[in-house]
Design an enzyme around this catalytic site. Structure first.
Site, PDB file in Angstrom:
ATOM      1  N   HIS A 124       0.851  -1.197   0.000  1.00 38.74           N
ATOM      2  CA  HIS A 124       0.000   0.000   0.000  1.00 38.74           C
ATOM      3  C   HIS A 124       0.880   1.238   0.000  1.00 38.74           C
ATOM      4  O   HIS A 124       1.977   1.238   0.564  1.00 38.74           O
ATOM      5  CB  HIS A 124      -0.955   0.027   1.198  1.00 38.74           C
TER       6      HIS A 124
ATOM      7  N   HIS B  74       0.874   5.075   1.335  1.00 44.30           N
ATOM      8  CA  HIS B  74       0.227   6.071   2.177  1.00 44.30           C
ATOM      9  C   HIS B  74       0.266   7.405   1.434  1.00 44.30           C
ATOM     10  O   HIS B  74       1.348   7.859   1.017  1.00 44.30           O
ATOM     11  CB  HIS B  74       0.978   6.271   3.494  1.00 44.30           C
TER      12      HIS B  74
HETATM   13  P1  AMP Z   1       1.747   0.144   7.423  1.00 47.36           P
HETATM   14  O1  AMP Z   1       2.062   0.299   8.894  1.00 47.36           O
HETATM   15  O2  AMP Z   1       2.591   0.928   6.500  1.00 47.36           O
HETATM   16  O3  AMP Z   1       1.649  -1.320   7.068  1.00 47.36           O
HETATM   17  O4  AMP Z   1       0.293   0.772   7.243  1.00 47.36           O
HETATM   18  C1  AMP Z   1      -0.867   0.089   7.588  1.00 47.36           C
HETATM   19  C2  AMP Z   1      -1.922   1.131   7.798  1.00 47.36           C
HETATM   20  O5  AMP Z   1      -3.175   0.490   7.703  1.00 47.36           O
HETATM   21  C3  AMP Z   1      -1.876   1.826   9.147  1.00 47.36           C
HETATM   22  O6  AMP Z   1      -1.705   3.227   8.962  1.00 47.36           O
HETATM   23  C4  AMP Z   1      -3.217   1.491   9.773  1.00 47.36           C
HETATM   24  O7  AMP Z   1      -3.771   2.557  10.504  1.00 47.36           O
HETATM   25  C5  AMP Z   1      -4.061   1.151   8.547  1.00 47.36           C
HETATM   26  N1  AMP Z   1      -5.173   0.257   8.757  1.00 47.36           N
HETATM   27  C6  AMP Z   1      -5.173  -0.926   9.427  1.00 47.36           C
HETATM   28  N2  AMP Z   1      -6.390  -1.492   9.383  1.00 47.36           N
HETATM   29  C7  AMP Z   1      -7.183  -0.666   8.660  1.00 47.36           C
HETATM   30  C8  AMP Z   1      -8.543  -0.673   8.248  1.00 47.36           C
HETATM   31  N3  AMP Z   1      -9.363  -1.696   8.581  1.00 47.36           N
HETATM   32  N4  AMP Z   1      -9.023   0.350   7.519  1.00 47.36           N
HETATM   33  C9  AMP Z   1      -8.214   1.384   7.183  1.00 47.36           C
HETATM   34  N5  AMP Z   1      -6.913   1.459   7.520  1.00 47.36           N
HETATM   35  C10 AMP Z   1      -6.403   0.460   8.262  1.00 47.36           C
END
Ligand code: AMP
Length: 113
Positions: A99, A101
């Site tokens: 993903h 950001h």
């Molecule tokens: P990373 O730490 O780069 O893997 O980013 C994962 C992101 O996913 C974090 O910023 C979380 O807040 C976000 N996240 C986790 N679960 C969900 C969800 N169900 N809906 C939206 N964002 C999420």
């Protein structure tokens, strides 16, 4: 492999979707780190940026284009924004599905920490 972002992409888990095509979905981060915090995600499961190869060239391009599109629709393209990909444990990756950001709406700092 199925994961939380696969479930969001499939519509099994709810999310606030802001952009969607056949192979990319973008939705608001559940724990926003900025006024605008959107995750731009391939619908296809890819563990992270470290495992991509030439077969992913098209989807990687579409992800970047989607991120730019969302920066415009979220109103941050003019003042600026940041795109971040966390990879692996030391990179701070917590969800094992690639993903980007998209962060915006405030002054970003560098180094990001
Ligand atoms: P990373 O730490 O780069 O893997 O980013 C994962 C992101 O996913 C974090 O910023 C979380 O807040 C976000 N996240 C986790 N679960 C969900 C969800 N169900 N809906 C939206 N964002 C999420």
């Amino acid at each position: 492999m199925r994961c939380i972002f696969c479930d969001i992409a499939a519509g099994i888990l709810p999310s606030e979707v802001v952009f969607e095509t056949d192979d990319v979905i973008a939705f608001r981060d559940i724990n926003p780190a900025a006024p605008v915090h959107v995750l731009v995600v391939p619908k296809e499961h890819i563990d992270g940026i470290a495992v991509v190869d030439q077969t992913h060239t098209a989807v990687l391009g579409r992800l970047m284009l989607a991120a730019v599109e969302v920066s415009k629709s979220e109103g941050v393209a003019g003042d600026g924004f940041r795109l971040v990909i966390n990879q692996g444990r030391e990179g701070g990756q917590t969800v094992g599905h690639l993903h980007i950001h998209l962060l915006g709406g405030r002054q970003m700092r560098w180094p990001s920490g």
